[in-house]
Design an enzyme around this catalytic site. Sequence first.
Site, PDB file in Angstrom:
ATOM      1  N   LEU A  62       0.820  -1.206   0.000  1.00  0.00           N
ATOM      2  CA  LEU A  62       0.000   0.000   0.000  1.00  0.00           C
ATOM      3  C   LEU A  62       0.857   1.260   0.000  1.00  0.00           C
ATOM      4  O   LEU A  62       0.464   2.282  -0.570  1.00  0.00           O
ATOM      5  CB  LEU A  62      -0.941  -0.002   1.204  1.00  0.00           C
ATOM      6  CG  LEU A  62      -2.041   1.076   1.211  1.00  0.00           C
ATOM      7  CD1 LEU A  62      -2.894   0.976  -0.041  1.00  0.00           C
ATOM      8  CD2 LEU A  62      -2.892   0.967   2.460  1.00  0.00           C
TER       9      LEU A  62
ATOM     10  N   TYR B 216       2.691   1.501  -3.666  1.00  0.00           N
ATOM     11  CA  TYR B 216       1.668   1.699  -4.692  1.00  0.00           C
ATOM     12  C   TYR B 216       1.038   3.080  -4.560  1.00  0.00           C
ATOM     13  O   TYR B 216       0.780   3.757  -5.568  1.00  0.00           O
ATOM     14  CB  TYR B 216       0.591   0.617  -4.579  1.00  0.00           C
ATOM     15  CG  TYR B 216      -0.527   0.810  -5.581  1.00  0.00           C
ATOM     16  CD1 TYR B 216      -0.335   0.495  -6.927  1.00  0.00           C
ATOM     17  CD2 TYR B 216      -1.759   1.326  -5.188  1.00  0.00           C
ATOM     18  CE1 TYR B 216      -1.352   0.695  -7.853  1.00  0.00           C
ATOM     19  CE2 TYR B 216      -2.775   1.516  -6.107  1.00  0.00           C
ATOM     20  CZ  TYR B 216      -2.570   1.194  -7.434  1.00  0.00           C
ATOM     21  OH  TYR B 216      -3.574   1.410  -8.355  1.00  0.00           O
ATOM     22  N   HIS B 217       0.793   3.492  -3.318  1.00  0.00           N
ATOM     23  CA  HIS B 217       0.209   4.813  -3.082  1.00  0.00           C
ATOM     24  C   HIS B 217       1.133   5.907  -3.598  1.00  0.00           C
ATOM     25  O   HIS B 217       0.702   6.821  -4.313  1.00  0.00           O
ATOM     26  CB  HIS B 217      -0.059   4.999  -1.589  1.00  0.00           C
ATOM     27  CG  HIS B 217      -0.495   6.387  -1.225  1.00  0.00           C
ATOM     28  ND1 HIS B 217      -1.753   6.876  -1.516  1.00  0.00           N
ATOM     29  CD2 HIS B 217       0.165   7.401  -0.617  1.00  0.00           C
ATOM     30  CE1 HIS B 217      -1.859   8.120  -1.103  1.00  0.00           C
ATOM     31  NE2 HIS B 217      -0.706   8.465  -0.540  1.00  0.00           N
ATOM     32  N   HIS B 218       2.417   5.836  -3.246  1.00  0.00           N
ATOM     33  CA  HIS B 218       3.367   6.856  -3.690  1.00  0.00           C
ATOM     34  C   HIS B 218       3.440   6.926  -5.224  1.00  0.00           C
ATOM     35  O   HIS B 218       3.409   8.011  -5.808  1.00  0.00           O
ATOM     36  CB  HIS B 218       4.760   6.564  -3.122  1.00  0.00           C
ATOM     37  CG  HIS B 218       4.970   7.089  -1.743  1.00  0.00           C
ATOM     38  ND1 HIS B 218       4.948   8.428  -1.442  1.00  0.00           N
ATOM     39  CD2 HIS B 218       5.228   6.455  -0.568  1.00  0.00           C
ATOM     40  CE1 HIS B 218       5.169   8.608  -0.161  1.00  0.00           C
ATOM     41  NE2 HIS B 218       5.341   7.425   0.394  1.00  0.00           N
TER      42      HIS B 218
ATOM     43  N   VAL C 224      -0.068   8.108  -6.852  1.00  0.00           N
ATOM     44  CA  VAL C 224      -0.365   9.520  -6.591  1.00  0.00           C
ATOM     45  C   VAL C 224       0.562  10.422  -7.392  1.00  0.00           C
ATOM     46  O   VAL C 224       0.139  11.458  -7.923  1.00  0.00           O
ATOM     47  CB  VAL C 224      -0.258   9.822  -5.080  1.00  0.00           C
ATOM     48  CG1 VAL C 224      -0.247  11.325  -4.833  1.00  0.00           C
ATOM     49  CG2 VAL C 224      -1.419   9.187  -4.339  1.00  0.00           C
TER      50      VAL C 224
END
Length: 328
Positions: free
Chosen positions: A173, A176-178, A181
């Site tokens: 998470l 993948y988030h970095h 975004v």
Amino acid sequence: FGSSHLGPWIRRGPAGIRAAIEMATLQHLVSALAQLGVDHANEAAFSTVVDFCATRWDIPVVVTSLYLAMVFATRTSISKHSHTRAVERAFAAWNLGLSLFSCWGFVTLSRGLRMAFESEGLFFTVCAETRSILRFSEGTPSALALALFCLSKIPELGDTVFLILKRKPVRLLQWYHHASVLLFCWLALATQYTPGVWFAVTNFLVHSVMYLYFFLMTFKGAAKVVRPIAPLVTMIQIVQMVWGLVVNGIAVGSFFRSGSCQIQAVTAYAAVAMYASYFYLFAQMFIEARRAAGKAGGSVTRTLSRKLSQALLEDSDDGAANGSKKLN
């Protein structure tokens, strides 16, 4: 602020694209940002920033590729090193700097958004042209704050660098988030995705708190005081995601239903894909928490909260038990 001026160049084929790239250098970007810092309503300067993002997709693609390569190359943790204390000090300074930057961004950008919301309503702040929202911030560097917000997603990858240097696991998470975004914010700025203003304001607010939390957690005395608020920090991150889903739902729904929202299809599809993927990851985490709670006979809510804190608060599992050192 005006829309992208790349069309005439791109329609000229490869030669036009090369010409556009030659006109979109880092020097042009820095110069435009500097102008926005002085002349806050400089539409030409903001258009230069937008055109830079629309043209230079090589930058986020290369950066993201190198970032993912770093994550997977170090997925089994790096060897022990003797620079733990220096890393902790740099980590503290890093988080304090990002917290202060986020505070400035929130104060700067929220004023105009609040005035637009009070004057014209929620739908206007989601679906009007970006320039219409920013005009409510006359006299403040809101356009600069919005541009720096999107561009700051590149240096924010440094969060993961510190995790690796501190020999901590980089969870799915987190990376993948970095990565997602970064790419979405670049696209949002390139296409002037108006709901992104809401995203920027809420993200600035959350990061001002989150990075301050990370900063204080670096110090032994402060860590004892702030550690109990970790679930609260996690909660405001979740609220941010839910609000982002609402805002994007309004924009995308209006766009596909009546075309009344001033957004581009590519960004709408990207927003749907990004939030759908987040929903899937959170659903998977909920299922895992339910299974773990069933086996241990504990609370699903508490287990889920702990998993979310570990996934979202990247340094939340700091402590002596993990061999990490605090600054005195």
